[in-house]
Design a protein around this motif. Structure first.
Motif, short mmCIF file in Angstrom:
data_model
loop_
_atom_site.label_atom_id
_atom_site.label_comp_id
_atom_site.label_asym_id
_atom_site.label_seq_id
_atom_site.Cartn_x
_atom_site.Cartn_y
_atom_site.Cartn_z
N PHE A 81 0.82 -1.21 0.00
CA PHE A 81 0.00 0.00 0.00
C PHE A 81 0.86 1.27 0.00
CE2 PHE A 81 -3.22 -3.01 1.70
CZ PHE A 81 -4.20 -2.80 0.74
N THR A 82 1.98 1.22 0.69
CA THR A 82 2.87 2.38 0.69
C THR A 82 3.40 2.66 -0.71
OG1 THR A 82 3.53 2.03 3.00
CG2 THR A 82 5.04 3.31 1.62
N HIS A 83 3.81 1.61 -1.40
CA HIS A 83 4.33 1.78 -2.76
C HIS A 83 3.23 2.32 -3.68
CE1 HIS A 83 7.30 0.98 -5.93
NE2 HIS A 83 6.24 0.73 -6.68
N ALA A 84 2.02 1.78 -3.56
CA ALA A 84 0.92 2.25 -4.41
C ALA A 84 0.62 3.72 -4.15
CB ALA A 84 -0.32 1.40 -4.17
N ALA A 85 0.67 4.12 -2.86
CA ALA A 85 0.37 5.51 -2.51
C ALA A 85 1.47 6.46 -2.97
CB ALA A 85 0.16 5.64 -1.01
N GLU A 86 2.71 6.02 -2.88
CA GLU A 86 3.84 6.89 -3.21
C GLU A 86 4.12 6.94 -4.72
OE1 GLU A 86 7.08 5.50 -0.84
OE2 GLU A 86 6.32 6.46 0.99
N HIS A 87 3.55 6.00 -5.47
CA HIS A 87 3.77 5.95 -6.92
C HIS A 87 2.42 5.81 -7.63
CE1 HIS A 87 7.50 4.54 -4.99
NE2 HIS A 87 8.11 5.15 -5.98
N TRP A 173 -8.90 2.11 -4.53
CA TRP A 173 -9.81 3.01 -3.81
C TRP A 173 -9.03 4.04 -3.00
CZ3 TRP A 173 -10.34 3.28 1.60
CH2 TRP A 173 -11.37 4.11 2.06
N MET A 174 -7.96 3.58 -2.33
CA MET A 174 -7.13 4.48 -1.53
C MET A 174 -6.59 5.62 -2.39
SD MET A 174 -3.49 3.56 0.36
CE MET A 174 -2.71 3.28 -1.25
N ASN A 175 -6.06 5.30 -3.56
CA ASN A 175 -5.52 6.34 -4.44
C ASN A 175 -6.62 7.24 -5.00
OD1 ASN A 175 -2.90 5.61 -4.00
ND2 ASN A 175 -2.56 4.68 -5.99
N ASP A 176 -7.80 6.68 -5.25
CA ASP A 176 -8.89 7.47 -5.80
C ASP A 176 -9.44 8.49 -4.80
OD1 ASP A 176 -8.77 6.24 -8.24
OD2 ASP A 176 -10.40 4.83 -7.85
N THR A 177 -9.28 8.22 -3.51
CA THR A 177 -9.79 9.15 -2.50
C THR A 177 -8.96 10.42 -2.42
OG1 THR A 177 -8.52 8.09 -0.73
CG2 THR A 177 -10.77 7.29 -1.10
N GLY A 178 -7.78 10.39 -3.01
CA GLY A 178 -6.92 11.58 -3.00
C GLY A 178 -5.80 11.45 -2.01
N PRO A 179 -4.70 12.18 -2.23
CA PRO A 179 -3.52 12.08 -1.37
C PRO A 179 -3.86 12.38 0.10
CG PRO A 179 -3.04 13.36 -3.35
CD PRO A 179 -4.52 13.15 -3.32
N GLY A 180 -3.48 11.46 0.97
CA GLY A 180 -3.61 11.67 2.40
C GLY A 180 -4.97 11.35 2.98
N ALA A 181 -5.99 11.14 2.14
CA ALA A 181 -7.33 10.86 2.68
C ALA A 181 -7.36 9.52 3.41
CB ALA A 181 -8.36 10.85 1.54
N ALA A 184 -1.56 4.62 3.77
CA ALA A 184 -1.19 3.25 3.44
C ALA A 184 -1.31 2.34 4.66
CB ALA A 184 0.24 3.22 2.89
N LYS A 185 -0.93 2.85 5.83
CA LYS A 185 -1.03 2.06 7.06
C LYS A 185 -2.48 1.74 7.39
CE LYS A 185 0.55 1.92 11.86
NZ LYS A 185 1.31 2.65 12.92
N GLU A 186 -3.37 2.72 7.19
CA GLU A 186 -4.80 2.47 7.44
C GLU A 186 -5.34 1.42 6.49
OE1 GLU A 186 -6.39 6.80 9.09
OE2 GLU A 186 -6.09 6.50 6.93
N ALA A 187 -4.95 1.50 5.22
CA ALA A 187 -5.42 0.52 4.25
C ALA A 187 -4.92 -0.88 4.60
CB ALA A 187 -4.97 0.91 2.84
N ALA A 188 -3.64 -0.97 4.96
CA ALA A 188 -3.08 -2.27 5.33
C ALA A 188 -3.77 -2.83 6.58
CB ALA A 188 -1.57 -2.14 5.57
#
Length: 211
Positions: A81-87, A173-181, A184-188
């Motif tokens: 999730f961290t990689h997906a969020a950061e890239h 879904w995490m990426n679609d909600t927008g940065p920081g919403a 990655a830790k919450e998703a995991a």
């Protein structure tokens, strides 16, 4: 040049992206782009492979051998999730563009996904063995005879497929909600809480039935 290509493909899509735009963003001439990668298709394939390798390396590098299976799975999910969020552009290339623009691209992503599923299946099989469950990994004289272990092995692979699919959907879904919403830790943590509690009982031999 590759960074510019991933950004352009990820944000504009494969069909809308142009080699002129990629060259301008990279600060190089269009002929130079064609010198290294002979076509738009070749460039997109190179982007898929680079982003797939980076995602696999991030997940594998986060999992420390010797930890309990649940801690290894947590580390792998957090890295995923961290990689997906950061890239986000790389994620879009892999999980949106590549899968919707024909067989050559989709096959590249499918190969990456198979590696992740295999990796998760190893973790789940280790968890099952820790509880004394038969995972079908016997290599002795009984290995050729079908038995409960074969079904358990299939269950492990099926669970790995389901878990990876859930992770992919949740990351999108995490990426679609927008940065920081959603972090990655919450998703995991969401996926661990959803999956591992049930997996723990399943690996211990406790199964739900519709009765």
């Amino acid at each position: 040049m590759m960074d510019a290509a991933v950004r352009t493909f990820g944000q504009r899509g494969y069909r809308a992206a142009s080699m002129d735009e990629i060259a301008e963003l990279a600060g190089v001439s269009k002929p130079l782009v064609y010198l290294y990668l002979h076509s738009k298709e070749d460039l997109f394939t190179a982007c898929i492979r680079r982003e797939a390798d980076a995602l696999l390396a991030a997940v594998a590098g986060a999992v420390a051998p010797g930890l309990p299976a649940d801690r290894q799975l947590w580390a792998g999910l957090a890295a995923f999730f961290t990689h997906a969020a950061e890239h986000p552009d790389g994620w879009a290339v892999l999980h949106r563009q590549a899968r919707t623009h024909g067989e050559p691209f989709a096959l590249e992503v499918a190969a990456m996904r198979d590696k992740i599923v295999d990796y998760v299946a190893v973790l789940l099989a280790a968890a099952a063995r820790d509880t004394g469950a038969d995972t079908g990994t016997d290599t002795g004289a009984d290995a050729a005879r079908p038995g409960p272990g074969a079904h358990a092995e299939r269950d492990v692979v099926a669970l790995a497929q389901a878990l990876v699919g859930a992770a992919e959907s949740l990351a999108g879904w995490m990426n679609d909600t927008g940065p920081g919403a959603v972090s990655a830790k919450e998703a995991a943590a969401t996926l661990m809480n959803f999956a591992w509690v049930g997996l723990g009982d399943l690996m211990a031999g406790e199964r739900w039935s519709p009765r």
